[in-house]
Design an enzyme around this catalytic site. Structure first.
Site, PDB file in Angstrom:
ATOM      1  N   GLU A  99       0.857  -1.202   0.000  1.00  0.00           N
ATOM      2  CA  GLU A  99       0.000   0.000   0.000  1.00  0.00           C
ATOM      3  C   GLU A  99       0.884   1.240   0.000  1.00  0.00           C
ATOM      4  OE1 GLU A  99      -2.190  -0.406   3.623  1.00  0.00           O
ATOM      5  OE2 GLU A  99      -4.105  -0.411   2.614  1.00  0.00           O
ATOM      6  N   ARG A 152      -4.076  -4.862  -0.098  1.00  0.00           N
ATOM      7  CA  ARG A 152      -5.426  -4.314  -0.216  1.00  0.00           C
ATOM      8  C   ARG A 152      -5.771  -3.986  -1.674  1.00  0.00           C
ATOM      9  NH1 ARG A 152      -5.189  -1.202   4.954  1.00  0.00           N
ATOM     10  NH2 ARG A 152      -6.029  -2.563   6.547  1.00  0.00           N
TER      11      ARG A 152
HETATM   12  N1  LIG Z   1      -8.621   3.153   2.632  1.00  0.00           N
HETATM   13  C1  LIG Z   1      -7.806   3.194   3.706  1.00  0.00           C
HETATM   14  C2  LIG Z   1      -6.727   2.347   3.806  1.00  0.00           C
HETATM   15  C3  LIG Z   1      -5.913   2.441   4.914  1.00  0.00           C
HETATM   16  N2  LIG Z   1      -6.160   3.370   5.861  1.00  0.00           N
HETATM   17  C4  LIG Z   1      -5.246   3.515   6.997  1.00  0.00           C
HETATM   18  C5  LIG Z   1      -5.273   2.437   8.015  1.00  0.00           C
HETATM   19  C6  LIG Z   1      -3.883   2.437   8.555  1.00  0.00           C
HETATM   20  O1  LIG Z   1      -3.765   3.444   9.563  1.00  0.00           O
HETATM   21  C7  LIG Z   1      -3.033   2.853   7.369  1.00  0.00           C
HETATM   22  C8  LIG Z   1      -2.346   1.727   6.662  1.00  0.00           C
HETATM   23  O2  LIG Z   1      -3.058   0.542   6.810  1.00  0.00           O
HETATM   24  P1  LIG Z   1      -2.332  -0.868   7.136  1.00  0.00           P
HETATM   25  O3  LIG Z   1      -1.652  -1.250   5.880  1.00  0.00           O
HETATM   26  O4  LIG Z   1      -1.376  -0.677   8.244  1.00  0.00           O
HETATM   27  O5  LIG Z   1      -3.451  -1.797   7.486  1.00  0.00           O
HETATM   28  O6  LIG Z   1      -3.924   3.514   6.490  1.00  0.00           O
HETATM   29  C9  LIG Z   1      -7.259   4.199   5.742  1.00  0.00           C
HETATM   30  O7  LIG Z   1      -7.517   5.041   6.636  1.00  0.00           O
HETATM   31  N3  LIG Z   1      -8.045   4.106   4.660  1.00  0.00           N
END
Ligand SMILES: Nc1ccn([C@H]2C[C@H](O)[C@@H](COP(=O)(O)O)O2)c(=O)n1
Ligand SMILES: Nc1ncnc2c1ncn2[C@@H]1O[C@H](COP(=O)(O)OP(=O)(O)O)[C@@H](O)[C@H]1O
Length: 279
Positions: A99, A152
């Protein structure tokens, strides 16, 4: 309306209707080669919103390239997706796309991820608009091998994170409507194939512990309830399959175990994952 995309597309036409101007531009460097600047200058039917049923399929697709098998790794925040991708990155012929979190933390000196956690009602739309763009860019980026593994997808960005902001009352209805319009346009007009979803299923408590351990500055404010909501949305989407369309078959891997056991599970599931059939 001119649209700039990073990859090469041709517009697959399936209707003999008269078209007006609609162009797609590519400006990317791909494996050392530069592609011609402009591709496909065909047009959308006038008023395509109201009569789109007349055009059964007119999605933007790659121009003659053989597409790879696409596998998306899905799961709650800190469930172990990046760690899983790290494991698979050591396998030949797999292109791993994490991501673009670094971009979400720094776009021209601004930090939409941090802003969103500070004030989701004000900044949720800002972050999620940028997430949608950067995830689209990931889906469309140039192919570098027969198997692509992505962290994702544009689908979970909408079905999990945007949905969560809206359902929890933190996203104004107008922001949700605009994001939904964008998402629907994108998914109706651009082919974004996914062949397998690997769902790393965890207890929210496990994610909470791992989140604390990872200690990303912006995420220090995340409460347990937030992880529980994300978990529930994932379960409804990928396990119960009652909320939104699931774009590919789902392989569920239980991911609460320690790292050693998880690596063993990835090894055990490797063949199954890599032999995902293209849809
Ligand atoms: N659509 C999204 C995708 C991710 N996030 C946020 C959640 C985490 O704080 C960060 C990265 O996610 P991870 O790879 O650690 O599960 O990004 C979001 O707010 N909206
Ligand atoms: N199976 C595991 N057991 C314990 N800690 C883990 C495990 N998998 C990952 N971690 C740790 O948990 C944190 C989050 O993992 P990460 O792979 O970054 O999750 P995600 O990409 O899903 O957000 C990291 O500090 C990572 O080292």
């Amino acid at each position: 309306m001119w649209i700039t995309l990073k990859s090469i597309y041709a517009l697959r036409r399936c209707s003999t209707r008269a078209y007006t101007c609609f162009g797609v531009r590519s400006n990317s460097l791909v494996c050392g080669k530069t592609h011609p600047k402009w591709h496909s200058a065909v047009s959308a039917p006038a008023g395509f919103h109201s009569n789109s049923a007349q055009c059964v399929s007119r999605k933007l697709v790659r121009n003659g390239e053989e597409r790879p098998t696409v596998i998306c790794i899905e799961g709650n925040i800190a469930s172990g997706k990046t760690t899983c991708l790290e494991y698979f990155s050591k396998t030949n012929n797999i292109e791993v796309l994490t991501e673009p979190v670094a971009k979400w933390r720094n776009v021209r000196g601004h930090n939409p991820l941090g802003l969103m956690y500070q004030d989701p009602t004000r900044w949720g739309i800002t972050l999620q608009t940028y997430v949608q763009l950067t995830m689209l860019d990931r889906h469309l980026s140039q192919i570098c091998g027969p198997v692509r593994m992505m962290e994702r997808s544009i689908f979970s960005a909408k079905y999990i994170f945007v949905e969560n902001l809206y359902k929890s009352g933190k996203m104004p209805e107008v922001d949700f409507a605009v994001l939904s319009e964008w998402f629907e346009w994108i998914t109706q007009n651009i082919a974004l194939p996914v062949d397998l979803i690997v769902y790393l299923q965890t207890k929210p408590e496990t994610c909470y512990e791992r989140l604390r351990e990872r200690c990303r500055e912006e995420e220090k404010v995340i409460p347990m309830e937030y992880l529980e909501s994300i978990h529930q949305l994932y379960e409804d989407w990928l396990i119960k399959q009652t909320s939104f369309k699931v774009p590919a078959p789902v392989l569920v891997i239980s991911a609460d175990d320690d790292l050693e056991k998880m690596l063993h599970q990835y090894e055990e599931n490797k063949e199954r994952i890599l032999s995902a059939q293209r849809t």
